[in-house]
Enzyme design. Structure first.
Site, PDB file in Angstrom:
ATOM      1  N   GLU A 113      -9.210  -3.564   2.322  1.00 47.06           N
ATOM      2  CA  GLU A 113      -8.230  -2.867   1.182  1.00 47.06           C
ATOM      3  C   GLU A 113      -7.146  -3.860   0.950  1.00 47.06           C
ATOM      4  O   GLU A 113      -6.453  -3.977   0.028  1.00 47.06           O
ATOM      5  CB  GLU A 113      -7.659  -1.812   2.032  1.00 47.06           C
ATOM      6  CG  GLU A 113      -8.437  -0.605   1.975  1.00 47.06           C
ATOM      7  CD  GLU A 113      -8.068   0.621   2.897  1.00 47.06           C
ATOM      8  OE1 GLU A 113      -8.302   0.515   4.057  1.00 47.06           O
ATOM      9  OE2 GLU A 113      -7.464   1.553   2.434  1.00 47.06           O
TER      10      GLU A 113
ATOM     11  N   ARG B 245       0.867  -1.103   0.002  1.00 51.85           N
ATOM     12  CA  ARG B 245       0.024  -0.045   0.043  1.00 51.85           C
ATOM     13  C   ARG B 245       0.838   1.176  -0.034  1.00 51.85           C
ATOM     14  O   ARG B 245       1.745   1.235   0.849  1.00 51.85           O
ATOM     15  CB  ARG B 245      -0.892  -0.186   1.195  1.00 51.85           C
ATOM     16  CG  ARG B 245      -1.585   1.223   1.583  1.00 51.85           C
ATOM     17  CD  ARG B 245      -2.360   1.179   2.768  1.00 51.85           C
ATOM     18  NE  ARG B 245      -3.351   2.455   2.513  1.00 51.85           N
ATOM     19  CZ  ARG B 245      -3.360   3.316   3.397  1.00 51.85           C
ATOM     20  NH1 ARG B 245      -2.819   3.143   4.533  1.00 51.85           N
ATOM     21  NH2 ARG B 245      -4.534   4.277   3.362  1.00 51.85           N
TER      22      ARG B 245
END
Ligand code: ADP
Length: 380
Positions: free
Chosen positions: A362, A70
């Site tokens: 996510e 990320r």
């Protein structure tokens, strides 16, 4: 594919090992206090050694196929996930001034993996990427062009991985093809952002140059008159003090004394006036933005709630939707109270368009994007 998902912060490192075929979470963990002494790992390299040691058992059976990172800021360059090489890492590093707390940590995470497993493909998944489709009239601030050219001052938007994932699941639930889908997506966690989706693409989003802009958040103020900052500076507050004030000591924490939505709803129900006002301010501001984004998308086909508060707080969803009567939205009181980990409709059939709750994930989105990039590269 077996993907290690890394979310590397300045002093912490969250990880998950995901099988993208079965969507199974095979391992997960959090390493804290990196570089802070007191028994924490000395740096991100040492933290990664700890991750590897923790994974020894499962890696003995089957090695990793890829790592997905990320990455908070992809600037104007990155509009989709990319396979990492030295040049990409340096590009991410060049964006450090735009995300001084996050990108340096992301780069440390990437370099620690490169040092440990040099042959393993790594993919960067950017929090800003989904918002690269914003039209210029939505991303421009009304300030001299030199600020954009010199410093890159513009709206970037964040939480993109979550907004895109949730938008896709919502379209699927409603049976609408993504390219035809118009929606307003509310990511309500500690950080809060709203995205206007038109034709499956982000056309506006409430976070801006940094994640401070927009809605009231757990500890962030969201929108305020920029003159307040100038005023405070003239009162003698330093840039760092103003930064801390608006990013860490504002929002729900300032209004209600804490940033836990559960506790605030309970306090409000018990008659606490500060908690009541905090909920009023927060839900009012969110409802105003939703009305604006309904216009931005040319008429939404769905309002979608996600993240900690959006998924779990029936009380907060009700406060927001109650303010949206002008849009013809009607919550189903029973469906709204149901607890479930699945995407679902919480409005009545009479509602002008459906209100949805769609859990975000996510890590899953990053793992899937990573697998897609690696497989796509292998096929070429
Ligand atoms: P982060 O942005 O840190 O990932 P989350 O998405 O986990 O945040 O959301 C955190 C917020 O969700 C907190 O305000 C918390 O109080 C709220 N929350 C979590 N579970 C519940 C629940 N069951 N009811 C109401 N609020 C909840």
């Amino acid at each position: 594919m077996r993907v290690l998902v890394i979310n590397s912060g300045s002093s912490s490192l969250k990880y998950q090992v995901r099988d993208t075929t079965t969507d199974e979470i095979q391992a997960s963990g959090l390493i804290e206090r990196i570089g802070e002494g007191g028994g924490g790992p000395a740096n991100h390299g040492v933290a990664m050694d700890q991750v590897a040691a923790g994974l020894e058992g499962i890696l003995a059976q089957k090695p990793l196929d890829a790592v997905g990172h990320r990455v908070v800021h992809g600037g104007e360059r990155f509009s989709e996930p990319v396979l990492i090489n030295n040049e990409i890492t340096r590009s991410i590093e060049r964006l450090n001034p735009l995300a001084p707390l996050h990108n340096p940590a992301n780069v440390l995470g990437i370099r620690a993996i490169t040092a440990k497993w040099p042959a393993l493909p790594q993919v960067a998944v950017f929090d800003t990427a989904f918002h690269r489709t914003l039209p210029e009239y939505a991303w421009r601030y009304a300030v001299p062009d030199s600020l954009y050219r010199q410093y890159g001052i513009r709206r970037y938007g964040f939480h993109g991985t979550s907004h895109e994932f949730v938008m896709g699941r919502a379209a699927e639930l409603l049976g609408i093809p993504v390219p035809d889908f118009n929606a307003v997506v509310a990511h309500l966690g500690n950080g809060v952002s709203l995205t206007a989706v038109r034709g499956g693409a982000s056309v506006d989003t409430s976070m801006g140059f940094t994640p401070l802009e927009g809605l009231v958040m757990g500890t962030r103020s969201g929108d305020l008159d920029p003159s307040i900052l100038i005023f405070l500076q003239r009162q003698g507050l330093s840039a760092d003090e103003i930064d801390t004030l608006l990013n860490r000591d504002s929002g729900l924490k300032a209004l209600a004394g804490n940033n836990d939505m559960r506790a605030i709803v309970e306090a409000a129900e018990a008659g606490d006036a500060h908690a009541r006002l905090a909920l009023d301010i927060t839900s009012y501001r969110l409802a105003k933005y939703i009305g604006g984004y309904h216009v931005a998308v040319g008429g939404a086909q769905a309002l979608v709630f996600t993240a900690g508060i959006g998924e779990n707080s029936a009380a907060f969803r009700a406060l927001v939707v109650d303010r949206l009567g002008a849009l013809g939205l009607k919550l189903d009181a029973v469906a709204n109270l149901e607890r479930s980990g699945s995407p679902r409709v919480v409005s009545t059939p009479e509602s002008a368009f459906p209100v949805l709750v769609v859990p975000t994930d996510e890590e899953r989105a990053i793992a899937e994007a990573t697998a897609a990039v690696v497989l796509g590269t292998e096929q070429r």
